[in-house]
Scaffold this motif. Structure first.
Motif, mmCIF file in Angstrom:
data_model
loop_
_atom_site.group_PDB
_atom_site.id
_atom_site.type_symbol
_atom_site.label_atom_id
_atom_site.label_comp_id
_atom_site.label_asym_id
_atom_site.label_seq_id
_atom_site.Cartn_x
_atom_site.Cartn_y
_atom_site.Cartn_z
ATOM 1 N N MET A 197 36.716 11.951 32.314
ATOM 2 C CA MET A 197 37.922 12.715 32.634
ATOM 3 C C MET A 197 37.535 14.141 33.000
ATOM 4 S SD MET A 197 41.219 13.279 30.251
ATOM 5 C CE MET A 197 42.317 14.606 30.579
ATOM 6 N N ALA A 198 38.089 14.646 34.097
ATOM 7 C CA ALA A 198 37.759 16.003 34.568
ATOM 8 C C ALA A 198 38.780 17.009 34.039
ATOM 9 C CB ALA A 198 37.730 16.024 36.080
ATOM 10 N N PHE A 199 38.287 18.168 33.672
ATOM 11 C CA PHE A 199 39.146 19.254 33.213
ATOM 12 C C PHE A 199 39.190 20.319 34.295
ATOM 13 C CE2 PHE A 199 37.948 17.013 29.466
ATOM 14 C CZ PHE A 199 39.088 17.044 28.680
ATOM 15 N N HIS A 200 40.335 20.983 34.408
ATOM 16 C CA HIS A 200 40.588 21.874 35.525
ATOM 17 C C HIS A 200 40.783 23.311 35.059
ATOM 18 C CE1 HIS A 200 43.494 23.565 38.588
ATOM 19 N NE2 HIS A 200 42.465 23.235 39.317
ATOM 20 N N GLY A 201 40.279 24.262 35.854
ATOM 21 C CA GLY A 201 40.500 25.678 35.573
ATOM 22 C C GLY A 201 40.574 26.440 36.881
ATOM 23 N N VAL A 202 41.466 27.418 36.957
ATOM 24 C CA VAL A 202 41.597 28.236 38.170
ATOM 25 C C VAL A 202 41.094 29.638 37.849
ATOM 26 C CG1 VAL A 202 43.201 29.232 39.837
ATOM 27 C CG2 VAL A 202 43.561 26.922 39.004
ATOM 28 N N GLY A 203 40.218 30.134 38.720
ATOM 29 C CA GLY A 203 39.706 31.485 38.547
ATOM 30 C C GLY A 203 40.034 32.321 39.760
ATOM 31 N N ARG B 132 39.110 26.789 42.413
ATOM 32 C CA ARG B 132 39.611 25.674 41.618
ATOM 33 C C ARG B 132 38.380 24.939 41.097
ATOM 34 N NH1 ARG B 132 42.830 25.290 46.346
ATOM 35 N NH2 ARG B 132 41.577 23.532 47.013
ATOM 36 N N VAL B 133 38.230 24.901 39.792
ATOM 37 C CA VAL B 133 37.009 24.376 39.180
ATOM 38 C C VAL B 133 37.327 23.118 38.376
ATOM 39 C CG1 VAL B 133 35.129 24.895 37.585
ATOM 40 C CG2 VAL B 133 36.047 26.694 39.040
ATOM 41 N N GLY C 69 33.383 38.292 44.721
ATOM 42 C CA GLY C 69 34.688 37.796 44.290
ATOM 43 C C GLY C 69 34.661 36.303 44.057
ATOM 44 N N GLN C 70 34.022 35.559 44.964
ATOM 45 C CA GLN C 70 33.956 34.105 44.820
ATOM 46 C C GLN C 70 33.121 33.712 43.603
ATOM 47 O OE1 GLN C 70 32.714 32.265 48.488
ATOM 48 N NE2 GLN C 70 34.718 32.569 49.419
ATOM 49 N N LEU C 71 31.986 34.391 43.424
ATOM 50 C CA LEU C 71 31.113 34.093 42.287
ATOM 51 C C LEU C 71 31.848 34.314 40.965
ATOM 52 C CD1 LEU C 71 28.110 33.431 41.482
ATOM 53 C CD2 LEU C 71 27.803 35.884 41.268
ATOM 54 N N GLU C 72 32.539 35.432 40.843
ATOM 55 C CA GLU C 72 33.236 35.740 39.594
ATOM 56 C C GLU C 72 34.485 34.881 39.407
ATOM 57 O OE1 GLU C 72 33.608 39.934 38.907
ATOM 58 O OE2 GLU C 72 31.522 40.279 39.484
ATOM 59 N N ALA C 73 35.095 34.439 40.517
ATOM 60 C CA ALA C 73 36.239 33.526 40.415
ATOM 61 C C ALA C 73 35.792 32.173 39.867
ATOM 62 C CB ALA C 73 36.900 33.358 41.781
ATOM 63 N N VAL C 74 34.645 31.693 40.334
ATOM 64 C CA VAL C 74 34.107 30.417 39.836
ATOM 65 C C VAL C 74 33.766 30.547 38.348
ATOM 66 C CG1 VAL C 74 32.202 28.766 40.010
ATOM 67 C CG2 VAL C 74 33.259 29.652 42.083
ATOM 68 N N ARG C 75 33.190 31.687 37.951
ATOM 69 C CA ARG C 75 32.835 31.914 36.543
ATOM 70 C C ARG C 75 34.083 31.861 35.653
ATOM 71 N NH1 ARG C 75 30.259 37.563 34.882
ATOM 72 N NH2 ARG C 75 32.409 38.219 35.225
ATOM 73 N N LEU C 76 35.169 32.504 36.077
ATOM 74 C CA LEU C 76 36.410 32.489 35.301
ATOM 75 C C LEU C 76 36.986 31.072 35.235
ATOM 76 C CD1 LEU C 76 38.658 33.942 33.759
ATOM 77 C CD2 LEU C 76 39.729 34.467 35.948
ATOM 78 N N GLY C 77 36.917 30.349 36.358
ATOM 79 C CA GLY C 77 37.400 28.966 36.390
ATOM 80 C C GLY C 77 36.632 28.069 35.429
#
Length: 132
Positions: A1-7, A15-16, A76-84
């Motif tokens: 099962m995949a878990f989702h997070g948005v950064g 969308r991670v 911005g993209q790198l840190e967005a992925v980290r937050l996600g």
């Protein structure tokens, strides 16, 4: 099962999706090293920033990451992925909230570019004042 997070960071949105796996990180269908290599980020820089949620929770190499990221620039993209990744880890295991919060990885960095004002050269820079 995949878990989702948005950064989000600056103009970037990631969308991670996290699932049990071998620790591979795919960003827009390419390995993270290859995707961010175009922006001249070293592997050391990637490990320090992108993998920091896994270091904080002690889960390095336990989850496979798939991320779709759009907008913004490299940082911005790198840190967005980290937050996600951090948000998806909390969704997966709520006990991870404390170590991630203590490391400052669950806080969205709201800083963005200030708009240019009329009569100014840039956001704050003005024409030089001349008394005479």
């Amino acid at each position: 099962m995949a878990f989702h997070g948005v950064g989000r960071r600056k103009e970037a949105v990631a969308r991670v999706y996290l699932k049990e796996g071998d620790g591979t990180i795919l960003v827009n269908g390419r390995p993270a090293e290859a995707y961010f290599a175009a922006f001249a980020f070293s592997t050391d820089h990637l490990n320090r920033h992108l993998l920091s949620p896994f270091y904080a929770t002690g889960t390095i190499g336990r989850y496979a990451v798939r991320a779709r990221v759009e907008g913004g620039g490299a940082t911005g993209q790198l840190e967005a992925v980290r937050l996600g990744i951090a948000r998806a880890l909390v969704e997966m295991t709520p006990e991870f909230r404390k170590p991630l919060k203590d490391a400052g990885l669950l806080t969205r960095d709201a800083r963005a570019v200030e708009r240019k004002k009329y009569g100014h050269r840039k956001a704050r820079k003005k024409e030089q004042y001349s008394k005479r």
